[in-house]
Write a protein that holds these residues in place. Structure first.
Motif, PDB file in Angstrom:
ATOM      1  N   SER A 156       3.650  10.216   6.959  1.00 46.11           N
ATOM      2  CA  SER A 156       4.594  11.282   6.004  1.00 46.11           C
ATOM      3  C   SER A 156       3.940  11.174   4.797  1.00 46.11           C
ATOM      4  O   SER A 156       3.772  12.307   4.253  1.00 46.11           O
ATOM      5  N   LEU A 157       3.923   9.960   4.196  1.00 43.65           N
ATOM      6  CA  LEU A 157       3.190   9.966   2.847  1.00 43.65           C
ATOM      7  C   LEU A 157       1.989  10.317   2.532  1.00 43.65           C
ATOM      8  O   LEU A 157       1.431  11.010   1.661  1.00 43.65           O
ATOM      9  N   ALA A 180      -0.454  17.239  -2.283  1.00 46.13           N
ATOM     10  CA  ALA A 180      -0.290  16.872  -3.611  1.00 46.13           C
ATOM     11  C   ALA A 180      -1.785  17.109  -4.065  1.00 46.13           C
ATOM     12  O   ALA A 180      -1.718  17.747  -5.281  1.00 46.13           O
ATOM     13  N   ALA A 181      -2.634  16.806  -3.615  1.00 45.49           N
ATOM     14  CA  ALA A 181      -4.137  17.030  -4.074  1.00 45.49           C
ATOM     15  C   ALA A 181      -4.674  18.077  -3.634  1.00 45.49           C
ATOM     16  O   ALA A 181      -5.975  18.538  -4.170  1.00 45.49           O
ATOM     17  N   LEU A 213       6.202  -3.198   3.238  1.00 45.27           N
ATOM     18  CA  LEU A 213       6.036  -2.914   1.533  1.00 45.27           C
ATOM     19  C   LEU A 213       5.062  -2.159   1.199  1.00 45.27           C
ATOM     20  O   LEU A 213       5.268  -1.584  -0.035  1.00 45.27           O
ATOM     21  N   PHE A 214       4.014  -1.960   1.865  1.00 48.13           N
ATOM     22  CA  PHE A 214       2.906  -1.165   1.343  1.00 48.13           C
ATOM     23  C   PHE A 214       3.382   0.480   0.833  1.00 48.13           C
ATOM     24  O   PHE A 214       3.090   0.900  -0.081  1.00 48.13           O
ATOM     25  N   PRO A 215       3.969   0.921   2.060  1.00 45.90           N
ATOM     26  CA  PRO A 215       4.363   2.415   1.838  1.00 45.90           C
ATOM     27  C   PRO A 215       5.264   2.217   0.541  1.00 45.90           C
ATOM     28  O   PRO A 215       5.436   3.249  -0.242  1.00 45.90           O
ATOM     29  N   ARG A 247       2.690   4.450  -6.364  1.00 44.89           N
ATOM     30  CA  ARG A 247       1.847   4.650  -7.467  1.00 44.89           C
ATOM     31  C   ARG A 247       1.149   5.946  -7.586  1.00 44.89           C
ATOM     32  O   ARG A 247       0.728   6.774  -8.496  1.00 44.89           O
ATOM     33  N   PHE A 248       1.161   6.790  -6.369  1.00 42.04           N
ATOM     34  CA  PHE A 248       0.190   7.972  -6.004  1.00 42.04           C
ATOM     35  C   PHE A 248       1.436   9.202  -5.950  1.00 42.04           C
ATOM     36  O   PHE A 248       1.156  10.364  -5.952  1.00 42.04           O
TER      37      PHE A 248
END
Lengths: 215, 215
Positions: free
Chosen positions: B108-109, B116-117, B166-168, B174-175
């Motif tokens: 999803s992210l 977004a890009a 944790l990573f997501p 940050r992005f």
């Protein structure tokens, strides 16, 4: 009692198939998709906050997410059958294909599908669809190599890795057609799986209108 | 010897962290992203056909896919530590968050990030980005509830579920910035994890330019 909430033509078909292969007692509840938009209906969404198939209930527990549900049923109701333990030489093969199915392959296919359904200007202006197609091409090539080495993804026996991998290789092709002519190992695999009595029972119970013939 | 191939600022940071938490011997090989396009460099792609981080090697074996690598190291080198077995009451919690991280949340992210890009006309013409944002909003709400019930995703102890989740919740912000003001349980969790000596060692070794402070 373990209850599999099956949403028609969705990833929960894996769970019905798993229960049939394990031969464990379970109750099957069939849910129809919302006629508008084909999403999960409100009563399905109410089962667990993830709201999407598969969802199971087991006593007070409601659990979603394919990989979690497969691991839970194998560990809790299957006595570990259909998994591969760390002492076996094919442990890594089992884990790779089990996690790859929904960690990388399904997302790539769903993004490809999202773009296939998007307006043409969206497809043209974005490079994401093409990148996903490249990724799934590499996936199909690796799958064909793997199924030339072994009858099933983890080795000689059907395991949870097959339960995870079959959905992107069968269901998803109904929406993203792919020519399997140059992939004889994959075609043989699909025939092998489609001929399994437990797979055929799962189809009859869960999605009787979908053919059990996978090729 | 177990070798973790870490691509800068990527999902392989999980694997370095896992090895540090388990306190097992491993070799760390650092790989820099391609300066053009920020993809995996050719020597990283040559390690395994998936071509993307994480990849580990262990003797003749090369293995990719986060969930597979975490399960492999826990099972093969960690003696099962940092996992939860089927006889424990929090087995389902462990499995859910472990698999949800890359089975649903990361896709999803990444789709949200892809849009977004993308050019503005792509964002406007597609409903996919908005649907993903709704999904990740629901995810953050569920995460906040979960971290109000327990210190870590599977319960009292840090497990593979935290390594996956944790990573997501850190890198991806940050992005795709997200305001955590209304999520005190998540903020406390990020502080708790960031204060762990093993996490700080992993940061220093793997990504020394990224702050260990996660909030």
């Amino acid at each position: 009692v373990l209850t599999v909430h099956h949403l028609g033509a969705s990833q929960s078909e894996r769970i019905v198939w798993l229960c049939e292969e394990l031969g464990i007692p379970y109750e099957l509840k069939l849910h129809a998709r919302d006629p508008v938009g084909q999403h999960s209906p409100p009563e399905y969404k109410a089962l667990h906050w993830v709201g999407s198939a598969p969802i199971i209930t087991d006593g007070d527990l409601a659990l979603g997410e394919s990989g979690a549900v497969v691991d839970y049923i194998i560990g809790k109701h299957g006595g570990g059958r259909m998994s591969v333990t760390a002492d076996k030489p094919n442990f890594a093969d089992y884990l790779f294909w089990f996690h790859y199915a929904n960690g990388t392959l399904m997302p790539s296919l769903l993004i490809e599908l999202g773009f296939a359904a998007a307006p043409e200007e969206v497809r043209k202006a974005s490079t994401m669809a093409a990148r996903m197609r490249e990724r799934t091409d590499a996936a199909y090539a690796a799958i064909e190599r793997r199924l030339g080495e072994a009858d099933y993804f983890a080795g000689d026996e059907l395991t949870g890795a097959d339960i995870m991998m079959l959905f992107p290789l069968s269901h998803m092709r109904r929406f993203l057609p792919r020519d399997l002519a140059a992939l004889p190992n994959l075609r043989a695999y699909l025939q092998r799986v489609g001929a399994r009595p437990a797979f055929q029972r799962a189809r009859r119970k869960a999605d009787p209108t979908v053919p059990a013939n996978l090729s």
